[in-house]
Write an enzyme that holds these catalytic residues in place. Structure first.
Site, PDB file in Angstrom:
ATOM      1  N   ASN A  25     -22.945   6.629  -9.261  1.00 57.72           N
ATOM      2  CA  ASN A  25     -22.954   6.219  -7.846  1.00 57.72           C
ATOM      3  C   ASN A  25     -22.874   7.428  -6.921  1.00 57.72           C
ATOM      4  O   ASN A  25     -23.526   7.465  -5.878  1.00 57.72           O
ATOM      5  CB  ASN A  25     -21.806   5.244  -7.562  1.00 57.72           C
ATOM      6  CG  ASN A  25     -22.175   3.820  -7.926  1.00 57.72           C
ATOM      7  OD1 ASN A  25     -22.963   3.184  -7.229  1.00 57.72           O
ATOM      8  ND2 ASN A  25     -21.643   3.340  -9.035  1.00 57.72           N
ATOM      9  N   MET A 101     -10.543   5.652 -10.971  1.00 54.27           N
ATOM     10  CA  MET A 101      -9.777   4.701 -11.780  1.00 54.27           C
ATOM     11  C   MET A 101      -8.289   4.630 -11.435  1.00 54.27           C
ATOM     12  O   MET A 101      -7.488   4.204 -12.255  1.00 54.27           O
ATOM     13  CB  MET A 101      -9.958   5.017 -13.272  1.00 54.27           C
ATOM     14  CG  MET A 101     -11.392   4.904 -13.742  1.00 54.27           C
ATOM     15  SD  MET A 101     -12.141   3.299 -13.333  1.00 54.27           S
ATOM     16  CE  MET A 101     -11.340   2.285 -14.575  1.00 54.27           C
ATOM     17  N   ARG A 102      -7.935   5.077 -10.238  1.00 57.09           N
ATOM     18  CA  ARG A 102      -6.535   4.978  -9.823  1.00 57.09           C
ATOM     19  C   ARG A 102      -6.414   4.088  -8.604  1.00 57.09           C
ATOM     20  O   ARG A 102      -7.296   4.099  -7.748  1.00 57.09           O
ATOM     21  CB  ARG A 102      -5.986   6.362  -9.466  1.00 57.09           C
ATOM     22  CG  ARG A 102      -5.356   7.004 -10.605  1.00 57.09           C
ATOM     23  CD  ARG A 102      -5.059   8.442 -10.447  1.00 57.09           C
ATOM     24  NE  ARG A 102      -5.210   8.976 -11.769  1.00 57.09           N
ATOM     25  CZ  ARG A 102      -4.319   8.801 -12.736  1.00 57.09           C
ATOM     26  NH1 ARG A 102      -3.185   8.186 -12.491  1.00 57.09           N
ATOM     27  NH2 ARG A 102      -4.558   9.259 -13.934  1.00 57.09           N
ATOM     28  N   ILE A 103      -5.306   3.368  -8.543  1.00 54.66           N
ATOM     29  CA  ILE A 103      -5.076   2.502  -7.385  1.00 54.66           C
ATOM     30  C   ILE A 103      -4.411   3.322  -6.285  1.00 54.66           C
ATOM     31  O   ILE A 103      -3.421   4.027  -6.537  1.00 54.66           O
ATOM     32  CB  ILE A 103      -4.224   1.286  -7.788  1.00 54.66           C
ATOM     33  CG1 ILE A 103      -5.067   0.397  -8.707  1.00 54.66           C
ATOM     34  CG2 ILE A 103      -3.739   0.520  -6.565  1.00 54.66           C
ATOM     35  CD1 ILE A 103      -4.317  -0.754  -9.319  1.00 54.66           C
ATOM     36  N   ASN A 118     -15.345   1.075  -1.390  1.00 58.98           N
ATOM     37  CA  ASN A 118     -15.371   1.031  -2.857  1.00 58.98           C
ATOM     38  C   ASN A 118     -16.583   0.228  -3.295  1.00 58.98           C
ATOM     39  O   ASN A 118     -17.065  -0.630  -2.556  1.00 58.98           O
ATOM     40  CB  ASN A 118     -14.090   0.369  -3.389  1.00 58.98           C
ATOM     41  CG  ASN A 118     -14.039   0.350  -4.908  1.00 58.98           C
ATOM     42  OD1 ASN A 118     -14.415   1.334  -5.558  1.00 58.98           O
ATOM     43  ND2 ASN A 118     -13.607  -0.757  -5.490  1.00 58.98           N
ATOM     44  N   HIS A 120     -17.779  -2.288  -6.422  1.00 57.31           N
ATOM     45  CA  HIS A 120     -17.190  -3.077  -7.521  1.00 57.31           C
ATOM     46  C   HIS A 120     -18.315  -3.826  -8.236  1.00 57.31           C
ATOM     47  O   HIS A 120     -19.160  -4.438  -7.573  1.00 57.31           O
ATOM     48  CB  HIS A 120     -16.168  -4.054  -6.938  1.00 57.31           C
ATOM     49  CG  HIS A 120     -15.443  -4.835  -7.972  1.00 57.31           C
ATOM     50  ND1 HIS A 120     -14.394  -4.305  -8.702  1.00 57.31           N
ATOM     51  CD2 HIS A 120     -15.632  -6.092  -8.441  1.00 57.31           C
ATOM     52  CE1 HIS A 120     -13.963  -5.218  -9.557  1.00 57.31           C
ATOM     53  NE2 HIS A 120     -14.697  -6.312  -9.421  1.00 57.31           N
ATOM     54  N   THR A 152      -8.343  -1.828   1.082  1.00 57.23           N
ATOM     55  CA  THR A 152      -7.058  -2.132   1.702  1.00 57.23           C
ATOM     56  C   THR A 152      -6.016  -2.138   0.582  1.00 57.23           C
ATOM     57  O   THR A 152      -6.392  -2.077  -0.598  1.00 57.23           O
ATOM     58  CB  THR A 152      -7.107  -3.521   2.383  1.00 57.23           C
ATOM     59  OG1 THR A 152      -7.350  -4.502   1.370  1.00 57.23           O
ATOM     60  CG2 THR A 152      -8.178  -3.601   3.461  1.00 57.23           C
ATOM     61  N   GLU A 185     -26.066  -1.375  -7.600  1.00 60.50           N
ATOM     62  CA  GLU A 185     -25.005  -0.559  -6.990  1.00 60.50           C
ATOM     63  C   GLU A 185     -25.612   0.660  -6.315  1.00 60.50           C
ATOM     64  O   GLU A 185     -25.225   1.048  -5.210  1.00 60.50           O
ATOM     65  CB  GLU A 185     -24.002  -0.087  -8.053  1.00 60.50           C
ATOM     66  CG  GLU A 185     -23.174  -1.193  -8.670  1.00 60.50           C
ATOM     67  CD  GLU A 185     -22.155  -0.665  -9.676  1.00 60.50           C
ATOM     68  OE1 GLU A 185     -21.665   0.462  -9.507  1.00 60.50           O
ATOM     69  OE2 GLU A 185     -21.850  -1.381 -10.641  1.00 60.50           O
TER      70      GLU A 185
END
Ligand code: GRF
Length: 211
Positions: A25, A101-103, A118, A120, A152, A185
């Protein structure tokens, strides 16, 4: 977390792309910029993984890169504080999560309200979280797709900007479905960023309107 009313800025944007993996991406976004389709520059490619293939590609493309290993910090808070500092130093307008890969903590999200996107690989709000192509196959849905949304503190639940639909075929594997979704995507993520910096995205009461 989105304010009641927001209008995206019409300007040449400074992007930070966050990735943890292969970075297809990121490549699609960068290619679209090089082709003059998006009024933006990538001012930083950030990764939590020093060996992320996407980060290597960014280096080959002579972009400014940074990788920070969370294990080198005492807490998530300290880790994110360092990232925030780097972003503010570069006056980043928009963060694009691209397989990161982290929140992000609520604190981080609040520092960049309406300035984090983001991608998804499902039609949100269906199938948030991980391994979503597998879940789509397990549910036997006939259609899946991709979603670009604002980030968010509610993971995968921010205002939806663009979606693309793909059919799910009876003989699909996780791999074939992922590939079909990925192709979409690569179209909708650059398109969403383009709209953002054309000043054409408005958020009212958590719904995105495209002007
Ligand atoms: C994509 O499927 C994206 O939707 C998800 O993570 C994957 C990243 O792929 N968030 P890539 O690293 O951009 O190739």
């Amino acid at each position: 977390m989105s304010q009641e009313y927001f209008k995206s800025p019409k300007k040449k944007g400074k992007l930070a792309v966050f990735l943890s993996g292969r970075g297809s991406n990121f490549i699609a976004i960068h290619d679209a910029i090089l082709e003059g389709k998006i009024n933006a520059e990538i001012a930083l490619v950030f990764s939590d993984k020093t060996d992320a293939p996407g980060l290597k590609i960014a280096q080959q493309r002579k972009l400014d890169t940074l990788s920070l290993n969370p294990k080198d910090f005492n807490s998530k808070q300290e880790y994110e504080q360092e990232i925030i500092k780097e972003l503010k130093n570069r006056k980043i307008d928009l963060i694009c999560l691209a397989g990161y890969m982290r929140i992000l903590s609520p604190h981080f999200c609040r520092q960049f309200t309406n300035a984090i996107l983001n991608i998804h690989p499902a039609l949100l709000p269906a199938f948030p979280g991980l391994n979503v192509q597998r879940k789509a196959l397990e549910w036997g849905v006939r259609y899946s797709g991709a979603t670009v949304h604002f980030v968010t503190p509610d993971v995968d639940m921010g205002p939806i900007v663009l979606q693309a639909v793909v059919p799910v075929k009876q003989d699909d594997t996780e791999e074939t479905l992922s590939q079909r979704i990925l192709k979409e995507e690569h179209k909708i993520y650059p398109e969403a960023i383009k709209l953002y910096f054309e000043g054409r995205l408005e958020i009212r009461n958590r719904l995105v309107y495209i002007k």
